[in-house]
Design a protein around this motif. Sequence first.
Motif, PDB file in Angstrom:
ATOM      1  N   TYR A   1       0.843  -1.213   0.000  1.00  0.00           N
ATOM      2  CA  TYR A   1       0.000   0.000   0.000  1.00  0.00           C
ATOM      3  C   TYR A   1       0.868   1.250   0.000  1.00  0.00           C
ATOM      4  CZ  TYR A   1      -2.855   3.765   1.934  1.00  0.00           C
ATOM      5  OH  TYR A   1      -3.459   4.985   2.162  1.00  0.00           O
ATOM      6  N   PHE A   2       1.802   1.337   0.933  1.00  0.00           N
ATOM      7  CA  PHE A   2       2.635   2.536   1.032  1.00  0.00           C
ATOM      8  C   PHE A   2       3.543   2.686  -0.187  1.00  0.00           C
ATOM      9  CE2 PHE A   2       1.971   2.094   5.763  1.00  0.00           C
ATOM     10  CZ  PHE A   2       1.272   3.277   5.910  1.00  0.00           C
ATOM     11  N   VAL A   3       4.144   1.596  -0.644  1.00  0.00           N
ATOM     12  CA  VAL A   3       5.029   1.656  -1.807  1.00  0.00           C
ATOM     13  C   VAL A   3       4.240   2.065  -3.047  1.00  0.00           C
ATOM     14  CG1 VAL A   3       6.513   0.299  -3.344  1.00  0.00           C
ATOM     15  CG2 VAL A   3       6.686  -0.003  -0.868  1.00  0.00           C
ATOM     16  N   SER A   4       3.059   1.505  -3.230  1.00  0.00           N
ATOM     17  CA  SER A   4       2.224   1.845  -4.384  1.00  0.00           C
ATOM     18  C   SER A   4       1.787   3.298  -4.329  1.00  0.00           C
ATOM     19  CB  SER A   4       1.003   0.929  -4.444  1.00  0.00           C
ATOM     20  OG  SER A   4       1.367  -0.419  -4.562  1.00  0.00           O
ATOM     21  N   PHE A   5       1.402   3.753  -3.141  1.00  0.00           N
ATOM     22  CA  PHE A   5       0.982   5.144  -2.956  1.00  0.00           C
ATOM     23  C   PHE A   5       2.117   6.084  -3.358  1.00  0.00           C
ATOM     24  CE2 PHE A   5       0.033   9.064  -0.802  1.00  0.00           C
ATOM     25  CZ  PHE A   5      -1.341   9.130  -0.703  1.00  0.00           C
ATOM     26  N   ALA A   6       3.312   5.819  -2.852  1.00  0.00           N
ATOM     27  CA  ALA A   6       4.461   6.667  -3.167  1.00  0.00           C
ATOM     28  C   ALA A   6       4.786   6.619  -4.653  1.00  0.00           C
ATOM     29  CB  ALA A   6       5.673   6.231  -2.343  1.00  0.00           C
ATOM     30  N   THR A   7       4.741   5.437  -5.246  1.00  0.00           N
ATOM     31  CA  THR A   7       5.077   5.291  -6.658  1.00  0.00           C
ATOM     32  C   THR A   7       4.119   6.075  -7.549  1.00  0.00           C
ATOM     33  OG1 THR A   7       5.991   3.074  -6.255  1.00  0.00           O
ATOM     34  CG2 THR A   7       5.410   3.629  -8.534  1.00  0.00           C
ATOM     35  N   ILE A   8       2.826   5.984  -7.257  1.00  0.00           N
ATOM     36  CA  ILE A   8       1.812   6.686  -8.061  1.00  0.00           C
ATOM     37  C   ILE A   8       2.056   8.193  -8.061  1.00  0.00           C
ATOM     38  CG2 ILE A   8      -0.629   7.322  -8.153  1.00  0.00           C
ATOM     39  CD1 ILE A   8      -1.244   4.434  -7.221  1.00  0.00           C
ATOM     40  N   PHE A   9       2.327   8.762  -6.887  1.00  0.00           N
ATOM     41  CA  PHE A   9       2.485  10.211  -6.820  1.00  0.00           C
ATOM     42  C   PHE A   9       3.851  10.666  -7.333  1.00  0.00           C
ATOM     43  CE2 PHE A   9      -1.252   9.821  -4.133  1.00  0.00           C
ATOM     44  CZ  PHE A   9      -1.994  10.905  -4.576  1.00  0.00           C
ATOM     45  N   LEU A  10       4.852   9.839  -7.232  1.00  0.00           N
ATOM     46  CA  LEU A  10       6.131  10.172  -7.858  1.00  0.00           C
ATOM     47  C   LEU A  10       5.996  10.165  -9.376  1.00  0.00           C
ATOM     48  CD1 LEU A  10       8.744   8.270  -5.645  1.00  0.00           C
ATOM     49  CD2 LEU A  10       8.320  10.732  -5.739  1.00  0.00           C
ATOM     50  N   MET A  11       5.195   9.255  -9.897  1.00  0.00           N
ATOM     51  CA  MET A  11       4.943   9.223 -11.338  1.00  0.00           C
ATOM     52  C   MET A  11       4.171  10.463 -11.781  1.00  0.00           C
ATOM     53  SD  MET A  11       4.041   5.182 -11.945  1.00  0.00           S
ATOM     54  CE  MET A  11       3.602   5.472 -13.670  1.00  0.00           C
ATOM     55  N   LEU A  12       3.219  10.921 -10.966  1.00  0.00           N
ATOM     56  CA  LEU A  12       2.498  12.149 -11.281  1.00  0.00           C
ATOM     57  C   LEU A  12       3.445  13.347 -11.304  1.00  0.00           C
ATOM     58  CD1 LEU A  12      -0.805  11.784  -9.197  1.00  0.00           C
ATOM     59  CD2 LEU A  12      -0.570  11.714 -11.684  1.00  0.00           C
ATOM     60  N   ALA A  13       4.349  13.399 -10.328  1.00  0.00           N
ATOM     61  CA  ALA A  13       5.331  14.479 -10.298  1.00  0.00           C
ATOM     62  C   ALA A  13       6.232  14.427 -11.528  1.00  0.00           C
ATOM     63  CB  ALA A  13       6.169  14.381  -9.021  1.00  0.00           C
ATOM     64  N   PHE A  14       6.619  13.222 -11.920  1.00  0.00           N
ATOM     65  CA  PHE A  14       7.445  13.050 -13.114  1.00  0.00           C
ATOM     66  C   PHE A  14       6.717  13.553 -14.355  1.00  0.00           C
ATOM     67  CE2 PHE A  14       8.036  10.157 -16.763  1.00  0.00           C
ATOM     68  CZ  PHE A  14       9.294  10.578 -17.160  1.00  0.00           C
ATOM     69  N   ARG A  15       5.431  13.225 -14.491  1.00  0.00           N
ATOM     70  CA  ARG A  15       4.650  13.669 -15.644  1.00  0.00           C
ATOM     71  C   ARG A  15       4.525  15.188 -15.657  1.00  0.00           C
ATOM     72  NH1 ARG A  15       5.288  10.009 -19.351  1.00  0.00           N
ATOM     73  NH2 ARG A  15       4.593   7.916 -18.683  1.00  0.00           N
ATOM     74  N   ALA A  16       4.329  15.795 -14.489  1.00  0.00           N
ATOM     75  CA  ALA A  16       4.218  17.250 -14.416  1.00  0.00           C
ATOM     76  C   ALA A  16       5.519  17.907 -14.854  1.00  0.00           C
ATOM     77  CB  ALA A  16       3.862  17.670 -12.994  1.00  0.00           C
ATOM     78  N   LEU A  17       6.633  17.332 -14.433  1.00  0.00           N
ATOM     79  CA  LEU A  17       7.935  17.889 -14.809  1.00  0.00           C
ATOM     80  C   LEU A  17       8.228  17.640 -16.284  1.00  0.00           C
ATOM     81  CD1 LEU A  17      10.124  19.394 -13.252  1.00  0.00           C
ATOM     82  CD2 LEU A  17      11.342  17.247 -12.981  1.00  0.00           C
ATOM     83  N   GLU A  18       7.863  16.491 -16.781  1.00  0.00           N
ATOM     84  CA  GLU A  18       8.083  16.148 -18.179  1.00  0.00           C
ATOM     85  C   GLU A  18       7.276  17.060 -19.096  1.00  0.00           C
ATOM     86  OE1 GLU A  18       8.348  11.988 -20.630  1.00  0.00           O
ATOM     87  OE2 GLU A  18       6.456  12.414 -19.614  1.00  0.00           O
ATOM     88  N   SER A  19       6.038  17.355 -18.709  1.00  0.00           N
ATOM     89  CA  SER A  19       5.202  18.218 -19.544  1.00  0.00           C
ATOM     90  C   SER A  19       5.774  19.626 -19.645  1.00  0.00           C
ATOM     91  CB  SER A  19       3.776  18.266 -18.983  1.00  0.00           C
ATOM     92  OG  SER A  19       3.758  18.892 -17.707  1.00  0.00           O
TER      93      SER A  19
END
Length: 236
Positions: free
Chosen positions: A214-232
């Motif tokens: 749960y915690f690892v998945s939660f962190a991974t999802i939001f790190l991916m969102l941050a990555f997408r925001a930076l990539e855009s």
Amino acid sequence: MQNTLTIAGRQFRAYFNGPVAYIVIALSLLIVGFLFWEPFFLMNRASVREMFRFMSWMLIVGAPAITMGLIADERRSGTLELLITMPVRESEVILGKFLGAVGLLAVLLLCSLPYPISVAQLGSLDWGQVATGYLGLFLQGCAMIALGIAASSFTENQLVAFFVSTFVFLFMTVLGFYLPLWSGSFASFLEWITFDFHRESMGRGVIDTRDVVYFVSFATIFLMLAFRALESRRWS
């Protein structure tokens, strides 16, 4: 990986070159110490589970304070554009910032060790539960830091990032108090999405892989969102 570690080290040092680290650590330990020790002698048992609960509450404000400027301040000052034009990938920037913030979280947790050590002098303390309690608190802190970085990556305003993260964490905490108003599978679902449900399981000395996932998945999802925001931003 070298770029990630370089960014992480730079971010970790930046915390201690300014007031952020000292304020977060000092206030967290003082407030948790007051809340924990005042009723401790009334419990008549050697346990630090309440300390972990109070530390969890402090992270509601502490995690946003740590993360609010990680990307937002770089965007506001214009250094983010310079950073992403250098030979580093967006994922390295996000992961480096994340690891730097996790380093500060680890220091905070290490600084709280005198509390369980003091409790152990007053009674028989189950160090297995202490270890799993710290693991649960660390994993929760990592998940909160990941969400804070995501909030910081979508805005140039640190205060916006701070209040968005704080609101989400507060909502997930308060949600647990209203579970008795619901029943059936919906109540079980609401309970499952709260941080406390997974952290408290570890605080009892039980390491369930579902809580870790749960915690690892939660962190991974939001790190991916941050990555997408930076990539855009690179292509905007």
